[in-house]
Scaffold this active site. Structure first.
Site: not given
Length: 377
Positions: A152, A187
């Site tokens: 991720e 993110c």
């Protein structure tokens, strides 16, 4: 911090639900001559020991996203928390052990990246799950090439604002929050805001006002939305990237001042697409406005990024939403909200440089288990 703690509770609760209802698939093979009189049962079994590595930006919830599914899957796990923020991981591990998790089921190692190298290479770990930068994540995958790897990684999140989006003021405020909360250290922080030419001028003014209005400074003040960067090196990098964008022809609409590790929220326009604030992941409080002429152009602009995590699409036209869902090279499309939106049980992850695999307990358990077949006569 309180919201993060609440989300971590949700992750653990959903992990417990997944553990209580393991997947079992049955298929009658009698539809084929070769399978006459036979029944196939497929269950999922743990892959084995898991090595998990987590970042600094959400030091409790992202740890919960590793530990909860690992426990639900039945996998022993060794966790390396971020060097800057190991305490939440240690405290959560203590809670899990007090709740009855066997001591051999969990180890937390507040170690340096260099110290983790032997563990990354150790074939006894059947899954490496990592949340962090693209550069580090893909290097880890090359090292652990012969095992399962779930990544991720970073993003370059875009939002598309169509003329039928609704209240532009509310959208500008929402996107400002998505861009500057946590000092942009997420993110899926809003980085590119793509605005249709028909609403460009009013939205531009509203976005600048919303950026100016974001409280920045001391994170101990509960009114603060945009706090400091994690360290001076990152504050210097963000300031340098903004200066480079301006030198390349970009225009500053708001923000840009720096006090220590705090960079006040920055809104730019007219930045060339090769500049780092457009092409790379800023991981700081910077957003860039970009004008487009038609919806297909906006979709193309989103896809020009090497990242592909999430995109927000502000439109009331369901046909356009489905078109975005079909063609955008991202892990998720969020209709009517910022790409920063996330509910912890949902499948979350990216494509391209943003990683491989999905988080969210039910999907993370799939990463941590494998199918095993039983055929009955």
């Amino acid at each position: 911090a309180r919201i993060e703690a609440e989300r971590a509770v949700d992750v653990l609760a959903d992990s417990a639900y997944v553990a209580r209802y393991p997947r079992l698939e049955a298929r009658d093979l009698g539809g084929f001559a070769s399978g006459a009189g036979r029944l196939a049962l497929v269950k999922r079994v743990p892959v084995g020991p898991v090595l998990a590595i987590t970042p600094f930006n959400f030091p409790l919830n992202l740890v919960a996203h590793k530990l909860g599914p690992a426990v639900a899957a039945g996998c022993p796990v060794v966790l390396k928390p971020a060097s800057q923020t190991p305490s939440p991981a240690l405290l959560l591990a203590e809670v899990l052990l007090e709740a009855g998790l066997p001591p051999e089921g969990l180890s937390v190692l507040p170690a340096s990246a260099a110290d983790m190298e032997p563990l990354v290479r150790d074939p006894r770990f059947r899954l490496l799950t990592f949340t962090g930068s693209a550069e580090v994540g893909w290097a880890l995958k090359r090292t652990a090439w012969d095992r399962r790897v779930a990544l991720e990684l970073g993003g370059n999140a875009a939002a598309i604002v169509e003329p039928d989006a609704g209240d532009l003021g509310e959208i500008a405020e929402r996107l400002a929050f998505g861009a500057y909360a946590f000092a942009g250290q997420s993110c899926i922080s809003v980085q590119r805001i793509l605005v249709h030419e028909a609403v460009w001028e009013p939205f531009r003014a509203l976005a600048a006002a919303a950026t100016h209005a974001v409280p920045a400074g001391d994170p101990a003040d509960e009114r603060t939305v945009c706090g400091p960067l994690i360290d001076s090196a990152n504050a210097e990098r963000v300031a340098r990237w903004v200066e480079q964008a301006l030198a390349a022809g970009g225009r500053l609409l708001a923000g840009g001042a720096r006090a220590g590790n705090v960079v006040t929220p920055v809104l730019l326009e007219g930045v060339p697409p090769d500049q780092p604030v457009v092409a790379d992941e800023v991981f700081g409080p910077v957003a860039v406005l970009q004008r487009y002429h038609h919806f297909e152009e906006a979709l193309e602009l989103v896809n020009r990024s090497r990242y592909g995590l999430q995109t927000g699409v502000f439109t009331s036209d369901l046909g356009k939403v489905r078109r975005a869902w079909d063609v955008l090279e991202v892990g998720g499309v969020i209709q009517g909200d910022m790409p920063t939106w996330r509910s912890d049980p949902m499948p979350y992850g990216g494509v391209k440089a943003s990683g491989t695999g999905r988080e969210g307990p039910a999907w993370a358990v799939l990463e941590m288990t494998e199918e095993r077949l039983l055929v009955l006569r």
